[in-house]
Scaffold this active site. Structure first.
Site, PDB file in Angstrom:
ATOM      1  N   GLY A 155     -30.978  66.890  37.274  1.00  0.00           N
ATOM      2  CA  GLY A 155     -30.408  67.853  36.579  1.00  0.00           C
ATOM      3  C   GLY A 155     -29.100  67.316  35.927  1.00  0.00           C
ATOM      4  O   GLY A 155     -28.942  66.535  35.928  1.00  0.00           O
ATOM      5  N   ARG A 156     -28.357  68.365  35.318  1.00  0.00           N
ATOM      6  CA  ARG A 156     -27.095  68.160  34.991  1.00  0.00           C
ATOM      7  C   ARG A 156     -26.216  67.274  35.905  1.00  0.00           C
ATOM      8  O   ARG A 156     -25.746  66.232  35.435  1.00  0.00           O
ATOM      9  CB  ARG A 156     -26.363  69.526  34.585  1.00  0.00           C
ATOM     10  CG  ARG A 156     -26.651  70.368  33.414  1.00  0.00           C
ATOM     11  CD  ARG A 156     -25.785  71.290  33.278  1.00  0.00           C
ATOM     12  NE  ARG A 156     -26.143  72.321  34.192  1.00  0.00           N
ATOM     13  CZ  ARG A 156     -27.197  73.362  34.170  1.00  0.00           C
ATOM     14  NH1 ARG A 156     -27.520  73.574  32.913  1.00  0.00           N
ATOM     15  NH2 ARG A 156     -27.366  74.284  35.136  1.00  0.00           N
ATOM     16  N   ILE A 157     -26.213  67.444  37.202  1.00  0.00           N
ATOM     17  CA  ILE A 157     -25.182  66.682  37.962  1.00  0.00           C
ATOM     18  C   ILE A 157     -25.762  65.383  38.268  1.00  0.00           C
ATOM     19  O   ILE A 157     -25.249  64.143  38.452  1.00  0.00           O
ATOM     20  CB  ILE A 157     -24.751  67.491  39.142  1.00  0.00           C
ATOM     21  CG1 ILE A 157     -23.975  68.883  38.740  1.00  0.00           C
ATOM     22  CG2 ILE A 157     -23.970  66.683  40.126  1.00  0.00           C
ATOM     23  CD1 ILE A 157     -23.859  69.666  40.124  1.00  0.00           C
ATOM     24  N   THR A 236     -24.239  66.387  47.960  1.00  0.00           N
ATOM     25  CA  THR A 236     -23.093  67.208  47.468  1.00  0.00           C
ATOM     26  C   THR A 236     -23.856  68.434  46.933  1.00  0.00           C
ATOM     27  O   THR A 236     -23.413  69.282  46.085  1.00  0.00           O
ATOM     28  CB  THR A 236     -22.419  66.595  45.967  1.00  0.00           C
ATOM     29  OG1 THR A 236     -23.303  66.059  45.176  1.00  0.00           O
ATOM     30  CG2 THR A 236     -21.485  65.718  46.644  1.00  0.00           C
ATOM     31  N   ARG A 238     -26.777  71.019  48.850  1.00  0.00           N
ATOM     32  CA  ARG A 238     -26.481  72.176  49.604  1.00  0.00           C
ATOM     33  C   ARG A 238     -26.861  71.646  51.264  1.00  0.00           C
ATOM     34  O   ARG A 238     -27.794  70.710  51.172  1.00  0.00           O
ATOM     35  CB  ARG A 238     -27.570  73.282  49.486  1.00  0.00           C
ATOM     36  CG  ARG A 238     -27.236  74.269  48.447  1.00  0.00           C
ATOM     37  CD  ARG A 238     -25.931  75.049  48.686  1.00  0.00           C
ATOM     38  NE  ARG A 238     -25.456  75.807  47.723  1.00  0.00           N
ATOM     39  CZ  ARG A 238     -24.403  75.601  46.623  1.00  0.00           C
ATOM     40  NH1 ARG A 238     -23.930  74.369  46.574  1.00  0.00           N
ATOM     41  NH2 ARG A 238     -24.246  76.366  45.678  1.00  0.00           N
ATOM     42  N   GLU A 267     -22.548  75.580  57.656  1.00  0.00           N
ATOM     43  CA  GLU A 267     -21.192  75.209  56.958  1.00  0.00           C
ATOM     44  C   GLU A 267     -20.475  76.873  57.116  1.00  0.00           C
ATOM     45  O   GLU A 267     -20.861  77.789  56.911  1.00  0.00           O
ATOM     46  CB  GLU A 267     -21.727  75.379  55.442  1.00  0.00           C
ATOM     47  CG  GLU A 267     -20.464  74.742  54.590  1.00  0.00           C
ATOM     48  CD  GLU A 267     -21.159  74.435  53.145  1.00  0.00           C
ATOM     49  OE1 GLU A 267     -21.823  73.464  52.951  1.00  0.00           O
ATOM     50  OE2 GLU A 267     -20.217  74.880  52.353  1.00  0.00           O
ATOM     51  N   HIS A 286     -16.878  71.028  51.252  1.00  0.00           N
ATOM     52  CA  HIS A 286     -17.504  71.627  49.989  1.00  0.00           C
ATOM     53  C   HIS A 286     -16.415  71.849  48.953  1.00  0.00           C
ATOM     54  O   HIS A 286     -16.279  72.974  48.668  1.00  0.00           O
ATOM     55  CB  HIS A 286     -18.137  72.921  50.201  1.00  0.00           C
ATOM     56  CG  HIS A 286     -19.383  73.383  49.344  1.00  0.00           C
ATOM     57  ND1 HIS A 286     -20.206  74.321  49.957  1.00  0.00           N
ATOM     58  CD2 HIS A 286     -19.524  73.193  48.258  1.00  0.00           C
ATOM     59  CE1 HIS A 286     -21.046  74.343  48.856  1.00  0.00           C
ATOM     60  NE2 HIS A 286     -20.658  73.823  47.882  1.00  0.00           N
TER      61      HIS A 286
HETATM   62  C1  DGY Z   1     -21.557  75.437  43.267  1.00  0.00           C
HETATM   63  O1  DGY Z   1     -20.929  75.847  42.174  1.00  0.00           O
HETATM   64  O2  DGY Z   1     -22.798  75.927  43.642  1.00  0.00           O
HETATM   65  C2  DGY Z   1     -20.911  74.433  44.151  1.00  0.00           C
HETATM   66  O3  DGY Z   1     -21.643  74.022  45.485  1.00  0.00           O
HETATM   67  C3  DGY Z   1     -19.472  75.048  44.501  1.00  0.00           C
HETATM   68  O4  DGY Z   1     -18.741  75.093  43.651  1.00  0.00           O
END
Ligand code: DGY
Length: 336
Positions: A155-157, A236, A238, A267, A286
């Site tokens: 996806g985007r990230i 990064t 979940r 968490e 996080h």
């Molecule tokens: C999100 O936006 O889902 C990140 O995990 C926290 O900024």
């Protein structure tokens, strides 16, 4: 009379001003997240909730809030919200995609570099006064340039991480839920492979999938066994995408070399958690989207979503636009 909204934490002044133009605001001003009981009590008469990923907006909350029309979270991930329940009640849900993409990809890369080059261990060594001399074998790590990066979820990230990896001359493998067209793969200099191949071939596995029932524990013991003993895991996304017990064992038994985590399960991690004892595990709290500029943009985007919902419009970044139709039906039914 203006509708009432609950803000479950303090927001920047311009964001508050924007919301106050259309609503009466009740804001949780303590530094700690709003306790569950307070949340349940305070939603009873509100039409909108502006929340954060620490707030579980589930059926119980929705049941307590008969007037609720919009839930806006200051996050792109919305696994803390029962979207199905909201939709069935005609409650629109807003989130903050796009604005945090590059910032989160930066942090994924920071963790990748930190774990591969053992930056945190080395820095702690210096701070502890243990640096006596230059040594040829001190903190030997792994090269990032030229290594194979496995991106899980494009996806985007995931795409933003791939762009950074190109600058490091990395070979990039991607596993994704749908087949990516050949031109997309060529343009991004990636090769799509199945998840198992990615695990077997990658020097670094970086996770970029949302948390859903099908991605919960996507990485557990069998997956760690497939990975190289030199492999590094970056999360990064979940925490629950990774089985924490299996990760601890894999790191402890050197089934994989290291992990860099921005998210964990549970968490936050309690101070005595075994993961914290491992030198080959770098954990940050996080902070993927935590640059000043990005958090400001997220906060404002969440306000825009909230305001639109209160005005009876579909939020510009809406997770469940179909809730608008449900809302119309409910309104028609109530006025007939
Ligand atoms: C999100 O936006 O889902 C990140 O995990 C926290 O900024």
């Amino acid at each position: 009379m203006k509708p009432k909204v609950l803000l479950t934490a303090v927001v920047p002044d311009p964001v508050l001003a924007k919301i106050e133009e259309v609503a009466t605001v009740e804001m949780w001003e303590n530094e700690t997240p709003i306790p569950r009981q307070e949340l349940l009590e305070r939603v009873q008469d509100v039409e909108g909730v502006y929340c954060f990923l620490t707030d579980r907006i589930d059926r119980e909350v929705v049941n307590r809030a008969p007037r609720l029309r919009v839930v806006s979270t200051m996050a792109v991930g919305y696994d803390h919200i029962d979207v199905e329940e909201c939709t069935s009640r005609g409650i629109v849900v807003g989130h903050t995609p796009g604005v945090l993409t590059e910032t989160t990809a930066d942090l994924a890369f920071a963790l990748l570099l930190a774990t591969a080059r053992r930056v945190v261990e080395a820095a702690n060594f210096v701070k502890a006064g243990q640096w006596q001399r230059w040594e040829a074998s001190l903190f030997l790590g792994q090269d990032v340039h030229g290594a194979t990066l496995g991106i899980v979820g494009f996806g985007r990230i995931g795409q933003a991480v791939a762009r950074r990896a190109q600058g490091f001359d990395m070979r990039i493998l991607v596993s994704h839920s749908t087949t990516l067209p050949a031109e997309v793969q060529r343009a991004a200099a990636i090769r799509q492979v199945d998840f198992e191949t990615l695990l077997e071939e990658a020097d670094v596995v970086s996770l970029h999938v949302p948390l859903t029932p099908s991605t919960r524990h996507l990485l557990s013991s069998p997956e760690f066994r497939r990975m190289k003993p030199t492999a590094i895991l970056i999360n990064t996304a979940r925490g629950p995408v990774v089985d924490t017990h299996a990760l601890y064992d894999a790191l402890h038994e050197k089934q994989i070399a290291a992990a860099g985590l921005d998210v964990t399960d549970p968490e936050p991690l309690p101070p005595q958690h075994p993961l914290l004892t491992l030198p080959n595990c770098v954990i940050v709290p996080h902070i993927g989207s935590a640059s000043l500029a990005t958090r400001r943009r997220m906060a404002m985007m969440a306000a825009d979503n909230l305001v639109a919902g209160l005005l009876g419009q579909c939020p510009p970044h809406c997770v469940n636009p179909e809730a608008m139709t449900v809302r119309e039906k409910i309104t028609r039914h109530m006025s007939s």
